[in-house]
Design a protein around this motif. Structure first.
Motif, PDB file in Angstrom:
ATOM      1  N   GLU A  81      32.460  41.225  31.713  1.00 59.28           N
ATOM      2  CA  GLU A  81      32.783  41.023  33.113  1.00 59.28           C
ATOM      3  C   GLU A  81      31.916  41.390  34.146  1.00 59.28           C
ATOM      4  N   ARG A  83      28.962  38.886  33.450  1.00 58.41           N
ATOM      5  CA  ARG A  83      29.127  37.562  34.164  1.00 58.41           C
ATOM      6  C   ARG A  83      29.034  37.587  35.646  1.00 58.41           C
ATOM      7  N   LYS A  84      29.413  38.604  36.226  1.00 59.63           N
ATOM      8  CA  LYS A  84      29.540  38.725  37.653  1.00 59.63           C
ATOM      9  C   LYS A  84      28.078  38.678  38.353  1.00 59.63           C
ATOM     10  N   HIS A 105      26.665  35.142  37.999  1.00 61.26           N
ATOM     11  CA  HIS A 105      27.323  34.210  39.020  1.00 61.26           C
ATOM     12  C   HIS A 105      26.510  34.706  40.220  1.00 61.26           C
ATOM     13  N   ARG A 140      32.569  31.112  29.815  1.00 59.13           N
ATOM     14  CA  ARG A 140      32.673  31.573  31.005  1.00 59.13           C
ATOM     15  C   ARG A 140      31.272  32.044  31.595  1.00 59.13           C
ATOM     16  N   ALA A 153      29.547  30.757  35.000  1.00 59.00           N
ATOM     17  CA  ALA A 153      29.054  31.489  36.074  1.00 59.00           C
ATOM     18  C   ALA A 153      27.573  31.031  36.410  1.00 59.00           C
TER      19      ALA A 153
END
Length: 343
Positions: A270, A273-274, A277, A303, A307
């Motif tokens: 996560e 991924r952030k 993004h 995902r 992103a």
């Protein structure tokens, strides 16, 4: 559970009495012995033909092997045979170096994670250049990750990177500038605005240069770095490297949390991924992104693409789930792009 997970992985994880680095070397040794036979050995079984273009390079599919798996390029023909659409070797340094003291690689099985403090152990840029020259075309795009030699003072870092760049860029489809490993003292300071500007200004040429960033930077620090990347001709960003954080570890793995080094695998999913993004949003899509960090399933890859990543890379996911994950991720990426085109 795949055949790899049920049969081969338990055997590999027992190699060397459970020593992760010995298992890694064992696997590379076996793959390297395949030599030219590897070029077509499993290509038909694992390969997914779903071309993607990013930073002027055409990739047969969107999933690549991350740096660190095959630092010295000893098993290069095997990776396309296992379905990878591109391969990144290194991180390599201008001077050959043994890396940090052993043990320096640890599996955290319940967390599907790895801690490493390898320290850029590699045979040096000249040795890699000689191997690539003898090998010839790989058949898929090749990235080369460059780092700073440990013996080189920070004030001489640019010339150190340039030495490696001059030797290796003729063989590379892109160059990755690794300024984000936590395992070389002071290296992450090269992510600072002035330092990365100086480095990027020096690495000019026709070969695309991408900057690999840490997941532990604050958003303002990432924004500053991206500003420099855009103004100094970086072709893209690789997000992210390993993390110094120890969030998300399973209880059984907590005793390993004190081990120094960078953490990769599921706990990074996560966070990486952030960062992807944020990079995509901050740059308005102007910098193509290779997303890497905690991609353990095809859905993780989807995902990551959603992103803002153009391509993805596997490291820990490949170790835990094997070649089937490469095919699964490549198919998921192709399906995602088809849906995006329909929309």
């Amino acid at each position: 559970m795949s055949l790899f997970e049920s049969t081969l992985r338990p055997v590999l994880f027992r190699v060397g009495g459970g020593d992760a680095e010995k298992a890694h070397e064992f696997t590379l040794g076996r793959l390297s012995r395949l030599g030219e036979r590897a070029r077509g050995l499993a290509r038909g079984r694992y390969a997914v033909d779903a071309p993607v273009e990013a930073f002027g390079v055409r990739f047969p599919n969107a999933v690549g092997l991350a740096a660190g798996m095959d630092k010295n390029g000893v098993a290069l023909p095997a990776w396309p045979a296992l379905g990878f659409g591109f391969v990144e070797v290194g991180t390599v340094t201008a001077h050959a170096q043994p890396g940090n003291d052993k043990p320096r690689l640890f599996r955290l099985r319940d967390s599907e994670a790895i801690i490493n403090r390898m320290g850029f152990n590699n045979a040096g840029a000249a040795a890699l250049a000689a191997r690539l020259d003898a090998l010839g075309p790989l058949g898929v795009p090749l990235g080369v990750s460059l780092g700073k030699s440990k013996v080189t003072p920070l004030e001489e870092a640019v010339e150190d990177y340039l030495t490696s760049y001059r030797l290796l860029h003729p063989y590379a489809d892109y160059i990755a500038v690794n300024v984000s490993s936590p395992n070389t003292p002071g290296l992450r300071t090269l992510q600072d605005k002035s330092a990365i500007a100086t480095l990027l200004a020096a690495l000019t040429g026709t070969t695309p240069v991408l900057v690999k960033i840490a997941p532990d930077l604050t958003e303002p620090a990432i924004a500053e770095l991206l500003e420099v990347c855009l103004s100094h001709g970086a072709a893209g960003v690789i997000a992210t490297n390993t993390t110094l954080a120890r969030d998300g570890l399973a209880p059984a793995d907590q005793p390993r949390a004190a081990e120094a080094g960078g953490l990769s695998g599921r706990p990074l999913t996560e966070k990486a991924r952030k960062v992807v993004h944020f990079v995509h949003t901050e740059t308005g899509g102007r910098l193509p992104i290779i997303g890497v960090g905690g991609i353990m399933t095809p859905d993780d890859a989807t995902r990551m693409l959603d992103a803002g990543a153009a391509l993805v890379q596997l490291y820990s996911g490949f170790i835990y789930h094997g070649p089937g994950l490469v095919r699964g991720v490549a198919k998921a990426a192709a399906a995602y792009r088809e849906r995006a085109e329909i929309r």
